[in-house]
Scaffold this motif. Structure first.
Motif, short mmCIF file in Angstrom:
data_model
loop_
_atom_site.label_atom_id
_atom_site.label_comp_id
_atom_site.label_asym_id
_atom_site.label_seq_id
_atom_site.Cartn_x
_atom_site.Cartn_y
_atom_site.Cartn_z
N THR A 65 0.82 -1.21 0.00
CA THR A 65 0.00 0.00 0.00
C THR A 65 0.86 1.26 0.00
O THR A 65 0.47 2.28 -0.58
CB THR A 65 -0.96 -0.01 1.21
N VAL A 66 2.02 1.22 0.64
CA VAL A 66 2.96 2.34 0.52
C VAL A 66 3.34 2.54 -0.94
O VAL A 66 3.35 3.67 -1.46
CB VAL A 66 4.22 2.08 1.38
N ALA A 67 3.64 1.46 -1.63
CA ALA A 67 3.97 1.54 -3.05
C ALA A 67 2.78 2.10 -3.84
O ALA A 67 2.96 2.92 -4.77
CB ALA A 67 4.35 0.17 -3.59
N PHE A 68 1.57 1.70 -3.46
CA PHE A 68 0.37 2.19 -4.14
C PHE A 68 0.20 3.70 -3.97
O PHE A 68 -0.12 4.41 -4.93
CB PHE A 68 -0.85 1.45 -3.58
N VAL A 69 0.44 4.20 -2.75
CA VAL A 69 0.32 5.64 -2.48
C VAL A 69 1.27 6.43 -3.38
O VAL A 69 0.88 7.42 -4.03
CB VAL A 69 0.59 5.94 -0.99
N LEU A 70 2.54 6.03 -3.44
CA LEU A 70 3.52 6.75 -4.25
C LEU A 70 3.19 6.65 -5.74
O LEU A 70 3.36 7.61 -6.50
CB LEU A 70 4.92 6.21 -3.97
#
Length: 597
Positions: A65-70
């Motif tokens: 989800t961190v990757a998704f945000v960026l």
């Protein structure tokens, strides 16, 4: 669009799964597993604006989800993200990881905040965006101030933890807190939950009624029969694999990260019920019946060490529900007993039960049980870290002295009687003349515990001193917050099932079961029959006093004192010891209060 401000994205970067592989390579991680890529596909599905991702612990939900945000910010830097976790600390960790990737991945370096922009551990902006009171990414705890923020995406990252969802009251409070999200979400915005259920009554079960689409990724393939309990929530890839090959049931879904040996290790650590929750995401309401021991079958009462209430009625009315934290399943509460008659009698037997520590992080547990007329009274219960240390032995002997134990029951499976030998000098030191009785158990523990306790609870013959509930909570504060509940007696009682290694820790419950088993022959007594026998005998003694016109003496006086605590003709009908007993609401036995029983 971002391409007007930032360098053009390569064609492959429009596929989020390929971006995940790129980020994993930059972090020197192995290539994303099929389960991780399946979660990434669901995250990137723009057709769903209310998502709940339930996946087993350790699969990498937060990393994805961190990757998704960026990735979303790289596509559109004007988006606003609000990250909500169980605590501000965990929310900050999510945001901090976002910033670390921002500064270290070539794909995202163009978004590094400019000097005049926000760049804190709990909130930051990305470069080249319009001024706005809301940061690009902001962290907040579930109990923090969410109002005032505006977001296109709200991400709830593991907001349910053992500390905020163990009791019914905590779950209700948590459910109300997450409802605030609807007020701060921008029109057309998206809400994403990432979670692993912590209880069979998980708040995540309620999200389906609020329009959320749930996807569940289990650590093992479920059986073809079990698929129906997951319904449409199970990840399509897992469902298809089981339907194509039912023999795959029980095998790891992500063997590159969690092979069979690793899953067996986790199952031993969490216990079967804990593993079913946190790795198989199994919270089916039908499983309620799998847990046969209920708090609502106990009778809670303020007990005196010397005198017991003659009869306490079991009720389950709302007015008798105790307003204390309960770790039972949804709808399972403690209930205060009702005094049937204002008579108090001496206890007949008093025992201290000890289950010495056997392995690892197990406790040396104890409980104090009193008995009278087939009713059992749980006076105290708890546990100590360590087994054969002098401090533990001294504490146990002090408990035996405080409760005037007549017998000390000790489980001898570990040490072949060594614990009894070590405890004996401490009992003698405190001038405790209690008999030591060793017991040895060879049958399957979980089945033995259930078979012993279920009949006693279902017939409401176990009366629990109210102080035991508070002590159960306080005595576990020495353990880390995330595993504290596993050591609680009442958590163990309500979460045991008839499967081997069902609980990670069951010491306190096993100790209680040993004590109840000691009184199995006494359970044949009928309290109403005993009451009538006492009344008949008392009437006979009263008549003798009337005809003889003098108070009974000798054995008859002793018998009357044993029956009612005083001797007719010598003191008033209101003996002094009644002043020690806390007044209780009185009901006539024939006028039992109505309500669910």
């Amino acid at each position: 669009m971002a391409d007007k401000n930032y360098p053009a994205l390569p064609e492959w970067a429009y596929d989020f799964r390929k971006v995940v592989a790129h980020i994993w390579q930059g972090l020197s991680l192995p290539l994303p597993t099929p389960v991780q890529l399946d979660i990434a596909k669901f995250l990137a599905d723009n057709s769903i604006d209310r998502k709940l991702i339930e996946a087993f612990r350790g699969v990498g939900k937060s990393y994805l989800t961190v990757a998704f945000v960026l990735w979303k910010l790289r596509l559109n830097p004007e988006l606003k993200f609000l990250v909500v976790s169980a605590s501000m600390k965990f929310a900050r960790e999510f945001v901090t990881f976002c910033k670390q990737l921002l500064y270290n991945d070539d794909l995202f370096k163009c978004m590094i905040p400019e000097p005049h922009q926000r760049s804190a551990s709990d909130a930051f902006d990305v470069a080249l965006i319009k001024p706005d009171k809301s940061p690009s990414v902001k962290a907040v705890g579930i109990t923090g101030q969410m109002t005032g923020s505006r977001a296109d995406y709200i991400i709830f990252d593991d907001v349910e933890t053992p500390n905020n969802s163990l009791t019914n009251e905590q779950r209700m409070k948590l459910s109300e807190s997450i409802k605030e999200a609807a007020a701060i979400l921008k029109i057309g915005g998206t809400i994403i939950y990432l979670g692993t259920p912590q209880t069979e009554s998980s708040i995540y079960n309620l999200l389906g009624d609020r329009g959320f689409i749930t996807r569940i990724w289990t650590a093992r393939y479920p059986s073809i029969e079990k698929l129906s309990s997951y319904g449409e929530k199970i990840a399509p890839a897992i469902k298809q694999a089981v339907e194509d090959n039912p023999d795959i049931a029980g095998q790891p879904t992500d063997p590159k990260r969690f092979n069979e040996d690793e899953l067996l290790s986790r199952e031993l650590e969490y216990g079967k019920s804990g593993f079913a929750l946190q790795f198989m995401l199994d919270t089916a309401l039908s499983d309620y019946e799998r847990y046969p021991l209920k708090l609502q079958d106990l009778i809670i009462f303020d007990l005196d060490k010397e005198l017991s209430p003659e009869k306490v009625l079991h009720t389950r009315t709302r007015e008798n529900r105790l307003q204390v934290a309960s770790c039972g399943l949804q709808g399972d509460y403690f209930y205060q007993g009702i005094l049937a008659e204002n008579n108090y009698l001496p206890y007949k037997q008093k025992i201290l039960v000890i289950d010495p520590s056997g392995r690892g992080q197990d406790e040396t547990s104890y409980c104090v049980l009193y008995e009278r007329d087939g009713c059992l009274f749980l006076m105290a219960a708890g546990g100590f870290q360590g087994g054969y240390e002098e401090t533990t032995l001294e504490k146990l002997s002090s408990i035996a002295a405080a409760y005037k134990a007549q017998k000390v029951i000790i489980e001898s499976n570990y040490g072949d009687g060594m614990f009894s030998s070590l405890l004996l000098p401490f009992l003698k030191k405190n001038e405790i003349l209690a008999e030591i009785v060793e017991v040895r158990n060879t049958t399957m523990k979980e089945r033995r515990i259930i078979d012993t306790l279920e009949p006693v609870l279902s017939t409401h013959r176990l009366i629990v001193n109210r102080t035991v509930i508070e002590a159960d909570n306080i005595s576990t504060l020495i353990y880390p917050e995330n595993i504290r509940h596993r050591y609680m007696l009442f958590y163990q009682l309500t979460h045991i099932i008839a499967e081997k290694n069902a609980l990670a820790h069951d010491d306190r419950l096993d100790c209680l079961a040993m004590g109840v088993a000691h009184f199995v022959d006494n359970m044949k007594s009928d309290i109403d029959v005993k009451i009538q026998e006492r009344l008949d005998r008392a009437l006979k003694l009263e008549m003798e006093v009337v005809y003889n016109e003098k108070a009974p003496t000798g054995k008859k006086a002793a018998e009357y004192r044993k029956l009612f605590g005083y001797v007719p003709g010598t003191i008033t009908v209101n003996p002094a010891w009644k002043d020690k007993v806390k007044p209780q609401k009185k009901y006539n036995i024939r006028e039992r209060p109505r309500g669910k029983r």
